[in-house]
Write a protein that holds these residues in place. Structure first.
Motif, PDB file in Angstrom:
ATOM      1  N   PRO A   7       0.713  -1.455   0.341  1.00 46.62           N
ATOM      2  CA  PRO A   7       0.128   0.022   0.150  1.00 46.62           C
ATOM      3  C   PRO A   7       1.215   0.756  -0.247  1.00 46.62           C
ATOM      4  N   VAL A   8       1.886   1.352   0.732  1.00 42.95           N
ATOM      5  CA  VAL A   8       2.725   2.295   1.166  1.00 42.95           C
ATOM      6  C   VAL A   8       3.241   3.178  -0.763  1.00 42.95           C
ATOM      7  N   ALA A   9       3.808   1.867  -1.267  1.00 35.32           N
ATOM      8  CA  ALA A   9       3.879   1.671  -3.280  1.00 35.32           C
ATOM      9  C   ALA A   9       3.318   2.358  -3.662  1.00 35.32           C
ATOM     10  N   ARG A  10       1.437   1.445  -4.276  1.00 35.91           N
ATOM     11  CA  ARG A  10       1.471   1.844  -4.532  1.00 35.91           C
ATOM     12  C   ARG A  10       0.386   3.536  -4.075  1.00 35.91           C
ATOM     13  N   ILE A  11       0.597   4.234  -2.450  1.00 35.46           N
ATOM     14  CA  ILE A  11       0.064   5.455  -2.562  1.00 35.46           C
ATOM     15  C   ILE A  11       1.314   6.610  -3.236  1.00 35.46           C
ATOM     16  N   ALA A  12       2.559   5.856  -3.053  1.00 35.41           N
ATOM     17  CA  ALA A  12       3.675   6.892  -3.947  1.00 35.41           C
ATOM     18  C   ALA A  12       3.467   6.776  -5.020  1.00 35.41           C
ATOM     19  N   THR A  13       3.398   6.044  -5.642  1.00 36.02           N
ATOM     20  CA  THR A  13       3.177   6.008  -7.416  1.00 36.02           C
ATOM     21  C   THR A  13       1.877   6.468  -7.726  1.00 36.02           C
ATOM     22  N   GLY A  14       0.908   7.105  -7.054  1.00 35.36           N
ATOM     23  CA  GLY A  14       0.067   8.546  -7.802  1.00 35.36           C
ATOM     24  C   GLY A  14       0.430   9.842  -7.608  1.00 35.36           C
ATOM     25  N   TYR A  15       1.783  10.112  -7.187  1.00 39.54           N
ATOM     26  CA  TYR A  15       2.561  10.985  -7.584  1.00 39.54           C
ATOM     27  C   TYR A  15       3.976  11.089  -8.098  1.00 39.54           C
ATOM     28  N   VAL A  16       4.297  10.083  -7.861  1.00 38.19           N
ATOM     29  CA  VAL A  16       6.114  10.261  -8.953  1.00 38.19           C
ATOM     30  C   VAL A  16       5.942   8.117  -9.538  1.00 38.19           C
ATOM     31  N   ASP A  17       6.424   8.293 -10.667  1.00 37.22           N
ATOM     32  CA  ASP A  17       7.268   7.029 -11.495  1.00 37.22           C
ATOM     33  C   ASP A  17       7.424   6.386 -11.441  1.00 37.22           C
ATOM     34  N   PRO A  18       7.074   5.096 -11.267  1.00 29.91           N
ATOM     35  CA  PRO A  18       7.480   3.868 -10.942  1.00 29.91           C
ATOM     36  C   PRO A  18       9.244   4.272 -10.502  1.00 29.91           C
ATOM     37  N   MET A  19       9.511   3.841 -12.293  1.00 25.18           N
ATOM     38  CA  MET A  19      11.476   3.601 -12.061  1.00 25.18           C
ATOM     39  C   MET A  19      12.017   5.466 -11.100  1.00 25.18           C
ATOM     40  N   LEU A  20      11.450   6.278 -11.234  1.00 27.58           N
ATOM     41  CA  LEU A  20      12.379   7.667 -10.231  1.00 27.58           C
ATOM     42  C   LEU A  20      12.059   6.998  -9.464  1.00 27.58           C
ATOM     43  N   LEU A  21      11.086   6.536  -8.627  1.00 27.43           N
ATOM     44  CA  LEU A  21      10.565   6.537  -7.101  1.00 27.43           C
ATOM     45  C   LEU A  21      12.110   5.020  -7.199  1.00 27.43           C
ATOM     46  N   LEU A  22      12.305   4.481  -7.817  1.00 20.37           N
ATOM     47  CA  LEU A  22      12.836   3.532  -7.192  1.00 20.37           C
ATOM     48  C   LEU A  22      14.243   3.668  -7.564  1.00 20.37           C
ATOM     49  N   ALA A  23      14.471   4.270  -8.680  1.00 22.97           N
ATOM     50  CA  ALA A  23      15.679   4.909  -7.838  1.00 22.97           C
ATOM     51  C   ALA A  23      16.014   6.399  -7.419  1.00 22.97           C
ATOM     52  N   LEU A  24      15.133   6.634  -7.055  1.00 21.76           N
ATOM     53  CA  LEU A  24      16.062   7.704  -5.736  1.00 21.76           C
ATOM     54  C   LEU A  24      15.488   6.904  -4.575  1.00 21.76           C
ATOM     55  N   ARG A  25      14.840   5.953  -4.578  1.00 21.02           N
ATOM     56  CA  ARG A  25      15.166   4.831  -3.419  1.00 21.02           C
ATOM     57  C   ARG A  25      16.343   4.291  -3.654  1.00 21.02           C
ATOM     58  N   PHE A  26      17.511   3.586  -4.029  1.00 20.53           N
ATOM     59  CA  PHE A  26      17.957   3.667  -3.979  1.00 20.53           C
ATOM     60  C   PHE A  26      19.016   4.034  -3.774  1.00 20.53           C
ATOM     61  N   VAL A  27      19.412   5.643  -4.147  1.00 22.96           N
ATOM     62  CA  VAL A  27      19.849   6.740  -4.095  1.00 22.96           C
ATOM     63  C   VAL A  27      19.765   7.330  -2.461  1.00 22.96           C
ATOM     64  N   CYS A  28      18.834   7.242  -2.193  1.00 23.01           N
ATOM     65  CA  CYS A  28      18.892   6.871  -0.970  1.00 23.01           C
ATOM     66  C   CYS A  28      19.269   5.905   0.256  1.00 23.01           C
TER      67      CYS A  28
END
Length: 312
Positions: free
Chosen positions: A45-66
């Motif tokens: 559910p957290v990822a489902r919420i986040a992908t409503g605002y951010v492209d999934p691949m961009l969100l994934l890349a940001l996750r890796f950077v963090c």
């Protein structure tokens, strides 16, 4: 990522070395399944919420950077040993690619194509069947009748949960395809880690595998994704959880359990992910949890109890 002490590949019967591995198992191991299940299920559910605002691949890349921002200072302070052989580097890279790029990439892309958290969790819960079919040939595990019954009960329970949810909506063909590709990625990672996994310091393993994820997802985000994002409080909070809960704790626990147990038994935990993810989605996203879904949770729990050995 690899964590904990290495154990020999499982064999049929109860071998002396397997008994010794059980005796030397860390004290936290009995609690690991419950902690992993909660953290992993919450990621849907957290990822489902986040992908409503951010492209999934961009969100994934940001996750890796963090994650790397957190791990790099820790690595400089601890100075953990690096893999000794080129093959060890390769095994960590392959496992990282299967989990970080394939599993998470396709799971979050399924959300972007309007797949519900419960639907994606259900498809991923088919993993134990794939692992059980491949485990005898790939890692030498023998799957007995009792455990096959557990797999069937777990699958039936997972199906009841999601079918019973009146909020489950029709999903696009692309969304379903992404979810099935995510299933293949995690199943492959489970078997690969069990057969080729190497004992490495968790910080070292995480650095290698999340660097692999960043290198492989960032080009996809640039080429196919949308680089614009609405970084509001919801996105920041979601990303913080996905970094700490999913990336640094849950996956480390998962691969540690795989290394210390049998691949098919550990993967059976995924049968409880759809009920737990649906329950959390009910609380967070107002997705319905009718009485039939609660029945499915009980059946899935019984299936996992049959598959998992006593004392774990």
């Amino acid at each position: 990522m690899s964590a904990g002490n290495s154990s020999s590949a499982s064999s049929s019967g109860v071998a002396p070395e397997h008994e010794a591995a059980n005796e030397s198992a860390p004290r936290w191991l009995p609690l690991a399944p419950a902690i992993f299940l909660l953290l992993w299920s919450l990621g849907f559910p957290v990822a489902r919420i986040a992908t409503g605002y951010v492209d999934p691949m961009l969100l994934l890349a940001l996750r890796f950077v963090c994650v790397l921002i957190v791990l790099l200072p820790l690595a400089l302070w601890l100075r953990p040993p690096l893999p000794k052989r080129p093959a060890d580097w390769g095994h960590l890279v392959v496992t990282g690619f299967l989990i970080q790029t394939l599993y998470f990439g396709f799971s979050w892309s399924a959300f972007a194509f309007h797949a519900s958290a419960g639907t994606v969790a259900l498809i991923v819960s088919l993993q134990p069947i794939l692992v059980a079919l491949a485990a005898p040939a790939l890692v030498g595990e023998v799957i007995g009748l009792r455990r096959w019954l557990g797999f069937v009960l777990g699958l039936v329970g997972a199906l009841i949960v999601v079918v019973g949810r009146t909020a489950v909506e029709a999903t696009s063909a692309i969304g379903l395809l992404c979810a099935f590709l995510a299933l293949l990625g995690m199943s492959g990672a489970t078997l690969y880690e069990k057969r080729f996994g190497v004992s490495q310091h968790p910080v070292t393993a995480n650095l290698i595998q999340y660097t692999t994820g960043l290198i492989t997802t960032l080009p996809l985000a640039v080429i196919f994704g949308q680089l614009h994002a609405d970084f509001n409080g919801v996105v920041v909070a979601s990303l913080a959880y996905l970094v700490i809960g999913n990336s640094l704790i849950a996956i480390t626990l998962l691969l540690a359990m795989i290394r210390l147990g049998e691949a098919s038994r550990v993967s059976a935990l995924f049968y409880l992910v759809p009920p737990c993810a649906s329950l959390l989605a009910w609380l967070m996203l107002d997705e319905a949890m009718p009485p039939m879904a609660w029945l499915g949770m009980g059946i899935a729990a019984a299936g996992v109890a049959l598959v998992r050995p006593a004392g774990r």
